[in-house]
Design a protein around this motif. Structure first.
Motif, PDB file in Angstrom:
ATOM      1  N   THR A   2       0.779  -1.195  -0.084  1.00 33.62           N
ATOM      2  CA  THR A   2       0.018   0.043   0.028  1.00 33.62           C
ATOM      3  C   THR A   2       0.655   1.247   0.139  1.00 33.62           C
ATOM      4  O   THR A   2       0.338   2.332   0.178  1.00 33.62           O
ATOM      5  N   VAL A  28       2.436   4.386  -1.092  1.00 35.39           N
ATOM      6  CA  VAL A  28       2.277   5.443  -2.063  1.00 35.39           C
ATOM      7  C   VAL A  28       3.524   6.723  -1.776  1.00 35.39           C
ATOM      8  O   VAL A  28       3.633   6.857  -0.870  1.00 35.39           O
ATOM      9  N   HIS A  67       1.090  10.605  -8.540  1.00 37.16           N
ATOM     10  CA  HIS A  67       0.997   9.623  -7.561  1.00 37.16           C
ATOM     11  C   HIS A  67       1.704   8.415  -7.859  1.00 37.16           C
ATOM     12  O   HIS A  67       1.286   7.942  -9.000  1.00 37.16           O
ATOM     13  N   LEU A  97       1.797   4.208  -6.940  1.00 38.04           N
ATOM     14  CA  LEU A  97       1.264   3.261  -6.040  1.00 38.04           C
ATOM     15  C   LEU A  97       2.094   2.020  -6.323  1.00 38.04           C
ATOM     16  O   LEU A  97       2.266   1.443  -7.284  1.00 38.04           O
ATOM     17  N   CYS A  98       2.672   1.335  -5.294  1.00 35.33           N
ATOM     18  CA  CYS A  98       3.607   0.417  -5.394  1.00 35.33           C
ATOM     19  C   CYS A  98       2.812  -0.994  -5.845  1.00 35.33           C
ATOM     20  O   CYS A  98       1.275  -1.119  -5.448  1.00 35.33           O
ATOM     21  N   GLU A  99       3.450  -1.431  -6.914  1.00 36.52           N
ATOM     22  CA  GLU A  99       2.598  -2.892  -7.606  1.00 36.52           C
ATOM     23  C   GLU A  99       3.015  -4.132  -6.900  1.00 36.52           C
ATOM     24  O   GLU A  99       2.534  -5.301  -7.397  1.00 36.52           O
ATOM     25  N   ASP A 130      -5.116  -6.550  -4.986  1.00 37.36           N
ATOM     26  CA  ASP A 130      -5.211  -5.255  -4.753  1.00 37.36           C
ATOM     27  C   ASP A 130      -6.508  -5.285  -3.558  1.00 37.36           C
ATOM     28  O   ASP A 130      -7.644  -5.680  -3.956  1.00 37.36           O
TER      29      ASP A 130
END
Length: 128
Positions: free
Chosen positions: A5, A7, A31, A33-35, A102
């Motif tokens: 999670t 960011v 932004h 967002l980590c994958e 997710d």
């Protein structure tokens, strides 16, 4: 396994700021967002765009406040069904993307499956 999670903001490169239209708005930060899977080792990572010509992608990687960009090859692993390749970079430090969920999308799917089960088929689960 849940998705990380993390960011962060990726500010526009300094060289772009003078190129913005005079009197126009300043380029904004985006932004990231980590994958990767939660509890991964090393940097967080997000794909920004892919380069089909040489089968790589440009990834933003960060730890703390500083992000760097790197062109990395795609992971060559194929999912157990033999249908999809992993959508992460080669040598990524976590599970392959088909094993990463997710949590936000999973929560939305659960609500929709309860409200409109006919969209989800017999199993009651699935993405729209």
């Amino acid at each position: 396994m849940n998705q990380c999670t993390a960011v962060t903001l990726l500010p526009p490169p300094e060289f772009l700021i003078p190129l913005a239209a005079p009197g126009g708005s300043r380029p904004e930060a985006g932004h990231l967002l980590c994958e990767l899977a939660a509890d991964h080792d090393g940097d967080h990572a997000m794909a920004l765009w892919d380069n089909d010509a040489n089968r790589t992608a440009v990834w933003a990687r960060w730890r703390g406040e500083r992000a760097t960009l790197a062109e990395l090859s795609w992971c060559g692993a194929i999912d157990p069904r033999g249908e999809d390749a992993c959508g992460l970079f080669a040598g990524h430090p976590s599970a392959h993307d088909w094993a990463v969920v997710d949590p936000t999308l999973a929560a939305v799917d659960a609500v929709l499956a309860g409200e409109r089960p006919h969209f989800f088929g017999e199993g009651g689960q699935g993405a729209l």
